[in-house]
Design a protein around this motif. Structure first.
Motif, PDB file in Angstrom:
ATOM      1  N   ASN A   1     -10.950   6.914  -0.895  1.00 43.28           N
ATOM      2  CA  ASN A   1     -11.202   8.092  -0.373  1.00 43.28           C
ATOM      3  C   ASN A   1     -11.096   8.147   1.247  1.00 43.28           C
ATOM      4  N   PRO A   2      -9.946   8.780   1.936  1.00 39.48           N
ATOM      5  CA  PRO A   2      -9.715   8.428   3.304  1.00 39.48           C
ATOM      6  C   PRO A   2     -11.087   9.035   3.822  1.00 39.48           C
ATOM      7  N   LYS A   3     -12.006  10.038   3.367  1.00 44.72           N
ATOM      8  CA  LYS A   3     -12.861  10.791   4.110  1.00 44.72           C
ATOM      9  C   LYS A   3     -14.266   9.888   3.911  1.00 44.72           C
ATOM     10  N   ASN A   4     -14.322   8.988   2.850  1.00 50.79           N
ATOM     11  CA  ASN A   4     -15.475   8.291   2.587  1.00 50.79           C
ATOM     12  C   ASN A   4     -15.102   7.263   2.058  1.00 50.79           C
ATOM     13  N   MET A   5     -15.047   5.969   2.858  1.00 53.74           N
ATOM     14  CA  MET A   5     -14.712   4.817   2.382  1.00 53.74           C
ATOM     15  C   MET A   5     -15.590   3.908   1.060  1.00 53.74           C
ATOM     16  N   GLU A   6     -16.736   4.592   0.930  1.00 56.13           N
ATOM     17  CA  GLU A   6     -17.405   4.135  -0.155  1.00 56.13           C
ATOM     18  C   GLU A   6     -17.041   4.660  -1.575  1.00 56.13           C
ATOM     19  N   GLN A   7     -15.913   5.568  -1.508  1.00 55.60           N
ATOM     20  CA  GLN A   7     -15.537   6.141  -2.689  1.00 55.60           C
ATOM     21  C   GLN A   7     -14.015   5.904  -3.046  1.00 55.60           C
ATOM     22  N   VAL A   8     -13.582   5.943  -4.194  1.00 52.27           N
ATOM     23  CA  VAL A   8     -12.224   5.646  -4.500  1.00 52.27           C
ATOM     24  C   VAL A   8     -11.882   7.108  -4.669  1.00 52.27           C
ATOM     25  N   MET A   9     -10.481   7.425  -4.924  1.00 44.26           N
ATOM     26  CA  MET A   9      -9.688   8.567  -5.651  1.00 44.26           C
ATOM     27  C   MET A   9      -8.783   8.008  -6.497  1.00 44.26           C
ATOM     28  N   GLY A  10      -8.918   8.798  -7.624  1.00 47.72           N
ATOM     29  CA  GLY A  10      -7.873   8.575  -8.782  1.00 47.72           C
ATOM     30  C   GLY A  10      -7.693  10.159  -9.236  1.00 47.72           C
ATOM     31  N   ARG A  11      -6.938  10.102 -10.555  1.00 45.16           N
ATOM     32  CA  ARG A  11      -6.356  11.322 -11.001  1.00 45.16           C
ATOM     33  C   ARG A  11      -6.959  11.352 -12.378  1.00 45.16           C
ATOM     34  N   THR A  12      -7.068  12.553 -12.991  1.00 44.97           N
ATOM     35  CA  THR A  12      -6.988  12.912 -14.480  1.00 44.97           C
ATOM     36  C   THR A  12      -5.586  12.902 -15.083  1.00 44.97           C
ATOM     37  N   ARG A  13      -5.463  12.875 -16.483  1.00 44.62           N
ATOM     38  CA  ARG A  13      -4.337  12.844 -17.006  1.00 44.62           C
ATOM     39  C   ARG A  13      -3.402  13.961 -16.504  1.00 44.62           C
ATOM     40  N   GLN A  14      -4.202  15.086 -16.202  1.00 45.83           N
ATOM     41  CA  GLN A  14      -3.473  16.434 -15.846  1.00 45.83           C
ATOM     42  C   GLN A  14      -3.197  16.401 -14.248  1.00 45.83           C
ATOM     43  N   GLY A  15      -3.462  15.247 -13.570  1.00 49.56           N
ATOM     44  CA  GLY A  15      -3.164  15.144 -12.304  1.00 49.56           C
ATOM     45  C   GLY A  15      -4.142  15.632 -11.087  1.00 49.56           C
ATOM     46  N   ARG A  16      -5.435  16.018 -11.670  1.00 47.22           N
ATOM     47  CA  ARG A  16      -6.343  16.420 -10.950  1.00 47.22           C
ATOM     48  C   ARG A  16      -6.976  15.292  -9.899  1.00 47.22           C
ATOM     49  N   GLN A  17      -7.303  15.503  -8.807  1.00 52.70           N
ATOM     50  CA  GLN A  17      -7.874  14.361  -7.917  1.00 52.70           C
ATOM     51  C   GLN A  17      -9.346  14.309  -8.293  1.00 52.70           C
ATOM     52  N   VAL A  18      -9.805  12.931  -8.463  1.00 44.17           N
ATOM     53  CA  VAL A  18     -11.214  12.969  -8.479  1.00 44.17           C
ATOM     54  C   VAL A  18     -11.706  11.793  -7.509  1.00 44.17           C
ATOM     55  N   PHE A  19     -12.752  12.068  -6.988  1.00 47.89           N
ATOM     56  CA  PHE A  19     -13.503  11.202  -6.075  1.00 47.89           C
ATOM     57  C   PHE A  19     -14.762  10.482  -6.667  1.00 47.89           C
ATOM     58  N   PHE A  20     -15.131   9.427  -6.499  1.00 49.37           N
ATOM     59  CA  PHE A  20     -16.257   8.770  -6.926  1.00 49.37           C
ATOM     60  C   PHE A  20     -16.348   7.448  -6.391  1.00 49.37           C
ATOM     61  N   ASP A  21     -18.132   7.108  -6.415  1.00 49.62           N
ATOM     62  CA  ASP A  21     -18.289   5.753  -5.802  1.00 49.62           C
ATOM     63  C   ASP A  21     -17.601   4.808  -6.576  1.00 49.62           C
TER      64      ASP A  21
END
Length: 140
Positions: free
Chosen positions: A90-110
């Motif tokens: 996650n470029p706004k929070n280096m403690e988090q990663v960014m991924g996507r659901t099967r439908q393409g929705r962005q998800v952020f989590f530690d």
């Protein structure tokens, strides 16, 4: 999808049909633009150009409706566990990663990008945002 408002000849009825379609479909994500004439195109020379102030007003209406629908679509995920393909930090929070659901929705989590990049993980969705989701990775 994409919506262009203010194409030459667009009257109030045509614009209303655009809004009606948006209400019916409720897109997850919608790119919105105001028509602008391009050189060497027929439409640039048509006489029934839509005034800039009308295009601007219509674009704002479409953008507000698109954001409302996107948030509604995001809210359907809250409380559910979904598979996420981890892509990057996650470029706004280096403690988090960014991924996507099967439908393409962005998800952020530690998480640690060095361990998770390219992995498919289960994430419980805790928060809905207009254009993304926030969750917590479920560990075994």
């Amino acid at each position: 999808g994409d919506v262009i408002v203010g194409f030459p000849g667009e009257d109030d009825a045509a614009f209303q049909r655009t809004l009606d379609l948006m209400e019916e479909v409720k897109f997850d994500n919608l790119n919105t633009f105001a028509y602008s004439p391009r050189p060497n195109t027929e439409a640039a020379n048509w006489e029934n150009q839509v005034p800039d102030e009308v295009k601007s007003e219509r674009l704002q209406i479409v953008q507000r409706l698109a954001a409302q629908h996107a948030l509604e679509r995001s809210e359907r995920y809250v409380g559910h566990t979904v598979e996420i393909l981890v892509e990057d930090r996650n470029p706004k929070n280096m403690e988090q990663v960014m991924g996507r659901t099967r439908q393409g929705r962005q998800v952020f989590f530690d998480g640690d990008i060095n361990e998770l990049r390219g992995e498919i993980v289960d994430v419980e969705i805790l928060e809905a945002r207009t254009w993304s989701l926030v969750g917590k990775m479920i560990t075994a």
